[in-house]
Design a protein around this motif. Structure first.
Motif, PDB file in Angstrom:
ATOM      1  N   SER A 118      13.671  -0.501  -5.705  1.00 60.14           N
ATOM      2  CA  SER A 118      12.833   0.413  -5.714  1.00 60.14           C
ATOM      3  C   SER A 118      13.536   1.602  -4.776  1.00 60.14           C
ATOM      4  O   SER A 118      13.744   2.737  -5.231  1.00 60.14           O
ATOM      5  CB  SER A 118      11.534   0.428  -5.300  1.00 60.14           C
ATOM      6  N   MET A 119      14.070   1.016  -3.695  1.00 61.08           N
ATOM      7  CA  MET A 119      14.778   1.970  -2.840  1.00 61.08           C
ATOM      8  C   MET A 119      15.874   2.671  -3.392  1.00 61.08           C
ATOM      9  O   MET A 119      16.369   3.448  -3.430  1.00 61.08           O
ATOM     10  CB  MET A 119      15.364   1.205  -1.591  1.00 61.08           C
ATOM     11  N   LEU A 120      16.611   1.748  -4.356  1.00 62.70           N
ATOM     12  CA  LEU A 120      17.725   2.196  -4.965  1.00 62.70           C
ATOM     13  C   LEU A 120      17.373   3.257  -6.040  1.00 62.70           C
ATOM     14  O   LEU A 120      18.073   4.136  -6.622  1.00 62.70           O
ATOM     15  CB  LEU A 120      18.538   1.025  -5.620  1.00 62.70           C
ATOM     16  N   ALA A 121      16.275   2.676  -6.944  1.00 65.92           N
ATOM     17  CA  ALA A 121      16.206   3.721  -8.032  1.00 65.92           C
ATOM     18  C   ALA A 121      15.271   4.958  -7.754  1.00 65.92           C
ATOM     19  O   ALA A 121      15.370   5.958  -8.330  1.00 65.92           O
ATOM     20  CB  ALA A 121      14.857   2.834  -8.794  1.00 65.92           C
ATOM     21  N   PHE A 122      14.868   5.085  -6.522  1.00 62.98           N
ATOM     22  CA  PHE A 122      14.059   6.410  -6.181  1.00 62.98           C
ATOM     23  C   PHE A 122      14.227   6.800  -4.759  1.00 62.98           C
ATOM     24  O   PHE A 122      14.774   6.141  -3.940  1.00 62.98           O
ATOM     25  CB  PHE A 122      12.454   6.041  -6.061  1.00 62.98           C
ATOM     26  N   PRO A 123      14.351   8.349  -4.665  1.00 71.93           N
ATOM     27  CA  PRO A 123      14.635   8.735  -3.259  1.00 71.93           C
ATOM     28  C   PRO A 123      13.669   8.469  -2.349  1.00 71.93           C
ATOM     29  O   PRO A 123      12.547   8.140  -2.538  1.00 71.93           O
ATOM     30  CB  PRO A 123      14.571  10.353  -3.687  1.00 71.93           C
ATOM     31  N   MET A 124      14.136   8.158  -1.167  1.00 64.42           N
ATOM     32  CA  MET A 124      13.367   7.974  -0.122  1.00 64.42           C
ATOM     33  C   MET A 124      12.109   8.700   0.336  1.00 64.42           C
ATOM     34  O   MET A 124      11.420   8.350   0.769  1.00 64.42           O
ATOM     35  CB  MET A 124      14.200   7.766   1.257  1.00 64.42           C
ATOM     36  N   SER A 125      12.481  10.224  -0.142  1.00 63.20           N
ATOM     37  CA  SER A 125      11.284  11.031   0.063  1.00 63.20           C
ATOM     38  C   SER A 125      10.240  10.470  -0.734  1.00 63.20           C
ATOM     39  O   SER A 125       9.180  10.802  -0.282  1.00 63.20           O
ATOM     40  CB  SER A 125      11.795  12.343  -0.170  1.00 63.20           C
ATOM     41  N   ASP A 126      10.342  10.160  -2.001  1.00 65.22           N
ATOM     42  CA  ASP A 126       9.217   9.742  -2.857  1.00 65.22           C
ATOM     43  C   ASP A 126       8.674   8.228  -2.157  1.00 65.22           C
ATOM     44  O   ASP A 126       7.364   8.267  -2.250  1.00 65.22           O
ATOM     45  CB  ASP A 126       9.876   9.547  -4.177  1.00 65.22           C
ATOM     46  N   LEU A 127       9.485   7.501  -1.889  1.00 61.23           N
ATOM     47  CA  LEU A 127       9.005   6.283  -1.401  1.00 61.23           C
ATOM     48  C   LEU A 127       8.117   6.321  -0.158  1.00 61.23           C
ATOM     49  O   LEU A 127       7.316   5.576   0.081  1.00 61.23           O
ATOM     50  CB  LEU A 127      10.167   5.215  -1.122  1.00 61.23           C
ATOM     51  N   LYS A 128       8.349   7.282   0.819  1.00 62.80           N
ATOM     52  CA  LYS A 128       7.558   7.657   2.060  1.00 62.80           C
ATOM     53  C   LYS A 128       6.213   8.073   1.699  1.00 62.80           C
ATOM     54  O   LYS A 128       5.553   7.782   2.544  1.00 62.80           O
ATOM     55  CB  LYS A 128       8.184   8.540   2.884  1.00 62.80           C
ATOM     56  N   GLN A 129       5.954   8.461   0.378  1.00 60.96           N
ATOM     57  CA  GLN A 129       4.355   8.788  -0.059  1.00 60.96           C
ATOM     58  C   GLN A 129       3.722   7.581  -0.707  1.00 60.96           C
ATOM     59  O   GLN A 129       2.762   8.004  -1.231  1.00 60.96           O
ATOM     60  CB  GLN A 129       4.604   9.960  -0.879  1.00 60.96           C
ATOM     61  N   ILE A 130       4.341   6.503  -0.624  1.00 66.75           N
ATOM     62  CA  ILE A 130       3.624   5.316  -1.176  1.00 66.75           C
ATOM     63  C   ILE A 130       2.321   5.149  -0.644  1.00 66.75           C
ATOM     64  O   ILE A 130       1.289   4.611  -1.336  1.00 66.75           O
ATOM     65  CB  ILE A 130       4.567   4.063  -1.087  1.00 66.75           C
ATOM     66  N   GLY A 131       2.093   5.401   0.528  1.00 66.86           N
ATOM     67  CA  GLY A 131       0.787   5.180   1.210  1.00 66.86           C
ATOM     68  C   GLY A 131      -0.263   6.092   0.606  1.00 66.86           C
ATOM     69  O   GLY A 131      -1.395   5.769   0.325  1.00 66.86           O
ATOM     70  N   ARG A 132       0.259   7.459   0.400  1.00 69.81           N
ATOM     71  CA  ARG A 132      -0.511   8.406  -0.091  1.00 69.81           C
ATOM     72  C   ARG A 132      -0.940   8.190  -1.485  1.00 69.81           C
ATOM     73  O   ARG A 132      -1.965   8.321  -2.058  1.00 69.81           O
ATOM     74  CB  ARG A 132       0.016   9.771   0.068  1.00 69.81           C
ATOM     75  N   ILE A 133      -0.092   7.541  -2.248  1.00 70.28           N
ATOM     76  CA  ILE A 133       0.018   7.369  -3.647  1.00 70.28           C
ATOM     77  C   ILE A 133      -0.989   6.150  -3.947  1.00 70.28           C
ATOM     78  O   ILE A 133      -1.880   6.246  -4.833  1.00 70.28           O
ATOM     79  CB  ILE A 133       1.324   6.988  -4.150  1.00 70.28           C
ATOM     80  N   MET A 134      -0.920   5.209  -2.942  1.00 70.05           N
ATOM     81  CA  MET A 134      -1.769   4.009  -3.228  1.00 70.05           C
ATOM     82  C   MET A 134      -3.204   4.511  -2.927  1.00 70.05           C
ATOM     83  O   MET A 134      -4.119   3.994  -3.504  1.00 70.05           O
ATOM     84  CB  MET A 134      -1.360   3.115  -2.304  1.00 70.05           C
ATOM     85  N   LYS A 135      -3.517   5.466  -1.847  1.00 68.20           N
ATOM     86  CA  LYS A 135      -4.590   5.693  -1.533  1.00 68.20           C
ATOM     87  C   LYS A 135      -5.310   6.471  -2.818  1.00 68.20           C
ATOM     88  O   LYS A 135      -6.458   6.348  -2.870  1.00 68.20           O
ATOM     89  CB  LYS A 135      -4.637   6.706  -0.308  1.00 68.20           C
ATOM     90  N   SER A 136      -4.373   7.581  -3.275  1.00 64.04           N
ATOM     91  CA  SER A 136      -4.892   8.160  -4.738  1.00 64.04           C
ATOM     92  C   SER A 136      -5.459   7.077  -5.679  1.00 64.04           C
ATOM     93  O   SER A 136      -6.313   7.507  -6.395  1.00 64.04           O
ATOM     94  CB  SER A 136      -3.862   9.166  -5.100  1.00 64.04           C
ATOM     95  N   GLY A 137      -4.483   6.171  -5.837  1.00 64.18           N
ATOM     96  CA  GLY A 137      -4.965   5.399  -6.918  1.00 64.18           C
ATOM     97  C   GLY A 137      -6.063   4.247  -6.737  1.00 64.18           C
ATOM     98  O   GLY A 137      -6.956   4.032  -7.550  1.00 64.18           O
ATOM     99  N   LEU A 138      -6.089   4.031  -5.493  1.00 61.56           N
ATOM    100  CA  LEU A 138      -7.234   3.225  -5.113  1.00 61.56           C
ATOM    101  C   LEU A 138      -8.567   3.900  -4.649  1.00 61.56           C
ATOM    102  O   LEU A 138      -9.642   3.421  -5.056  1.00 61.56           O
ATOM    103  CB  LEU A 138      -6.865   2.324  -3.870  1.00 61.56           C
ATOM    104  N   LEU A 139      -8.597   4.902  -4.112  1.00 58.17           N
ATOM    105  CA  LEU A 139      -9.793   5.571  -3.598  1.00 58.17           C
ATOM    106  C   LEU A 139     -10.202   6.843  -4.348  1.00 58.17           C
ATOM    107  O   LEU A 139     -11.200   7.434  -4.230  1.00 58.17           O
ATOM    108  CB  LEU A 139      -9.549   6.052  -2.427  1.00 58.17           C
ATOM    109  N   TYR A 140      -9.342   7.300  -5.196  1.00 57.92           N
ATOM    110  CA  TYR A 140      -9.553   8.573  -6.098  1.00 57.92           C
ATOM    111  C   TYR A 140     -10.915   8.597  -7.046  1.00 57.92           C
ATOM    112  O   TYR A 140     -11.023   7.563  -7.702  1.00 57.92           O
ATOM    113  CB  TYR A 140      -8.685   8.924  -6.964  1.00 57.92           C
ATOM    114  N   GLU A 141     -11.954   9.433  -6.738  1.00 60.04           N
ATOM    115  CA  GLU A 141     -13.447   9.558  -7.484  1.00 60.04           C
ATOM    116  C   GLU A 141     -13.063  10.767  -8.425  1.00 60.04           C
ATOM    117  O   GLU A 141     -13.213  11.969  -7.623  1.00 60.04           O
ATOM    118  CB  GLU A 141     -14.308   9.161  -6.780  1.00 60.04           C
TER     119      GLU A 141
END
Length: 269
Positions: free
Chosen positions: A45-68
């Protein structure tokens, strides 16, 4: 809560089924295949995506798990009330909707503030439209990361199993037969980890982000349309009818009754 229940059901079914065949949980735990599978997946994943995108993984997971998703019916009724108020008292009267409700959707507050500030139709459309594009892009990146991990993890599982079997076969001539079976079983744990993580975590998470993306975009587009209709100064009835186009049949019927209640409340006021 729904996500936790889903994970408990899915992993619980695997473990209980395994134990029902006479296995024990300890046989499913090994750090070496876990390092190969998850370390390899993270590296890919680190090779496939820019680090700037991977740094947002926490926010992305929060959106996926908690979004109502918001209630679109209530949004339609809310914009009907705003339209009635702006017709009676002018757009400046909507400023209280921004200052008196700190928990309101920031996107909605931004739209109403734009009306109060007297921004043009084109300016509001461009500003909020660009924010919608950024939200969509964020969800697409998140879904792509998890879908990529879902494709990589099973492959890394096979790699881990092959590595384990190479080690077993290398020492086969001098192997202790009492431990040979355990070594082979440990090698196959990598395949198990890869398949289980891909199909129970990564791919479902990617699909969840896609669905949330569709729901959030629909909500934001309704808000944008509502703000632009207020800016045009259309009648409350016209605002309601145009916004109901964002709803499906069942929601549309419910929205009609909700808006009727809103009209009665506004009239009583």
């Amino acid at each position: 809560m729904g996500v936790i229940i889903a994970l408990v059901v899915s992993f619980g079914a695997l473990i209980i089924g395994f134990m029902g065949e006479g296995g024990h949980v300890g046989a499913l735990i090994s750090w070496t295949p876990a390092m190969i599978v998850f370390g390899g997946t993270i590296g890919s994943s680190m090779l496939a995506f820019p680090m700037s995108d991977l740094k947002q993984i926490g926010r992305i997971m929060k959106s996926g798990l908690l979004y109502e998703p918001g209630d679109l019916n209530q949004l339609v009724a809310y914009f009907y009330e705003l339209s009635v108020k702006s017709k009676k008292e002018g757009l400046l009267s909507l400023e209280a909707e921004v200052s008196n409700n700190p928990d309101a959707d920031p996107f909605l507050k931004k739209g109403i503030q734009s009306l109060v500030d007297g921004e043009s139709y084109e300016s509001i459309s461009d500003s909020l439209g660009n924010e919608i594009d950024r939200i969509e892009e964020r969800h697409k990146i998140g879904a792509a990361i998890f879908n990529s991990a879902g494709g990589t993890a099973p492959t890394m599982g096979i790699v881990g199993t092959v590595l384990g079997l190479v080690h077993v076969l290398e020492g086969l001539a001098e192997a202790d037969m009492s431990t040979l079976g355990k070594s082979i079983a440990s090698a196959f744990l990598a395949t198990l980890y890869g398949l289980a993580s891909a199909n129970l975590i990564f791919l479902p998470m990617g699909n969840r982000l896609k669905i949330n993306n569709q729901k959030e975009l629909l909500e934001k587009e309704l808000i944008l349309e509502g703000v632009l209709l207020l800016q045009k100064g259309l009648s409350p009835k016209t605002v309601q009818e145009k916004l109901m186009g964002f709803l499906n049949g069942d929601e549309g019927e419910q929205s009609g009754s909700t808006a009727s209640v809103a009209r009665e409340a506004v009239g009583a006021a």
